[in-house]
Design an enzyme around this catalytic site. Sequence first.
Site, mmCIF file in Angstrom:
data_model
loop_
_atom_site.group_PDB
_atom_site.id
_atom_site.type_symbol
_atom_site.label_atom_id
_atom_site.label_comp_id
_atom_site.label_asym_id
_atom_site.label_seq_id
_atom_site.Cartn_x
_atom_site.Cartn_y
_atom_site.Cartn_z
ATOM 1 N N ARG A 1 0.837 -1.262 0.196
ATOM 2 C CA ARG A 1 0.438 -0.061 0.151
ATOM 3 C C ARG A 1 0.927 1.469 0.070
ATOM 4 N NH1 ARG A 1 -2.776 -3.871 1.492
ATOM 5 N NH2 ARG A 1 -1.330 -4.599 2.461
ATOM 6 N N THR A 2 2.013 1.263 0.166
ATOM 7 C CA THR A 2 3.072 2.582 1.078
ATOM 8 C C THR A 2 2.792 2.772 0.129
ATOM 9 O OG1 THR A 2 2.806 1.995 3.092
ATOM 10 C CG2 THR A 2 4.266 3.943 2.569
ATOM 11 N N LYS B 1 25.562 -3.071 -2.303
ATOM 12 C CA LYS B 1 26.933 -3.160 -1.791
ATOM 13 C C LYS B 1 27.322 -2.172 -1.078
ATOM 14 C CE LYS B 1 26.557 -2.463 -7.528
ATOM 15 N NZ LYS B 1 26.389 -1.479 -8.072
ATOM 16 N N ARG C 1 11.394 4.066 3.145
ATOM 17 C CA ARG C 1 11.006 3.294 4.117
ATOM 18 C C ARG C 1 11.713 2.744 4.175
ATOM 19 N NH1 ARG C 1 6.029 -0.796 4.593
ATOM 20 N NH2 ARG C 1 5.062 1.375 4.518
ATOM 21 N N HIS D 1 5.428 5.992 10.924
ATOM 22 C CA HIS D 1 5.368 5.905 10.301
ATOM 23 C C HIS D 1 4.242 7.087 9.876
ATOM 24 C CE1 HIS D 1 4.049 4.263 6.541
ATOM 25 N NE2 HIS D 1 3.843 3.001 6.798
HETATM 26 C C1 NCD Z 1 1.577 -0.929 8.196
HETATM 27 C C2 NCD Z 1 3.779 -0.489 8.379
HETATM 28 O O1 NCD Z 1 4.934 -0.651 7.219
HETATM 29 O O2 NCD Z 1 3.683 -0.180 9.262
HETATM 30 N N1 NCD Z 1 1.491 -1.242 6.555
HETATM 31 C C3 NCD Z 1 1.313 -0.622 5.578
HETATM 32 O O3 NCD Z 1 2.194 0.492 5.736
HETATM 33 N N2 NCD Z 1 0.339 -0.147 5.549
HETATM 34 C C4 NCD Z 1 1.464 -1.622 9.153
HETATM 35 C C5 NCD Z 1 2.198 -3.489 8.701
HETATM 36 O O4 NCD Z 1 2.538 -4.112 8.356
HETATM 37 O O5 NCD Z 1 1.769 -4.330 9.415
#
Ligand code: NCD
Length: 307
Positions: A51-52, A80, A101, A129
Amino acid sequence: MRHLMSPLDLSVEELDTLMDLAGDIEKHPDKYAHICDGKRLATLFYEPSTRTRLSFEAAMMNLGGQVIGFSSADSSSASKGESVADTIRVVSCYADICAMRHPKEGAPLVASMASSIPVINAGDGGHQHPTQTLTDLLTIRSLKGHFDNLTIGLCGDLKFGRTVHSLIEALVRYNNVKFTLISPEELRVPSYIREDVLKKNHVEFQEVERLEDALPDLDILYMTRVQKERFFNEEDYVRMKDFYILDKQKMELAKDDMYILHPLPRVNEIATEVDSDPRAAYFKQAQYGVYVRMALILTLLEVKLPC
Ligand code: NCD
């Protein structure tokens, strides 16, 4: 130049403006379809995501912009041994804004210090997040109309769940928000959340183990997955993974207007039979994630908005 590392990087007023903008984008997508023509978003994802990453990419494309990036550390020069600081210095030459991320807490912050483009923390280890929080806030606001006086239950892995940490930090700024923190003993919120965020802000909260006891009083239930990848041993994970399963029977204990949110991915913590309950808001929530990320990109790029 502004970055987004934590939801606190935006004031309550700025959050309101951002959510209003997301609302306008939802209503009038055509107005925004070319507003980022010629702009590029880089998605630097050192950890898995559906999703993100995809909602960031969809957001930039909906604005007329383009997307470059990588979706795993293995396919980048991190394999690397390149540092995030060096990577972002280079990416700054190729893109106008970046979402990162990383499994290490603080990595996007380190990147932001070396960056000449805005950096958005798209999840750093078990820490924060913020863009999930923007999504969660927009969802709550559209379902409930406000944040004041709500009782919010957060259930599951409150220790490693970064979405939980960011959401609590954001919500304590509203009036009389109460929290019920529902988790096994081993997965309670980190002490900095309990001491420096909840207690310091004089926020009413309770920590309980049984979901059934908490359900009747909640206005929102935020379910989370047990974060397998953050456990040090498999045995502990196996012991805790099915600690909570929200099913139709438990939902009978909840108010008629108690909405269920989940950042997703779901594993077993919400039975699929709950999906058809009108109070299940988690798929709608994922949809809001695109509008709010569009609004965030426009805000950080300081794009002149259409009237
Ligand atoms: C979450 C995350 O990555 O922290 N997912 C997300 O970004 N929608 C929650 C999860 O991974 O459980």
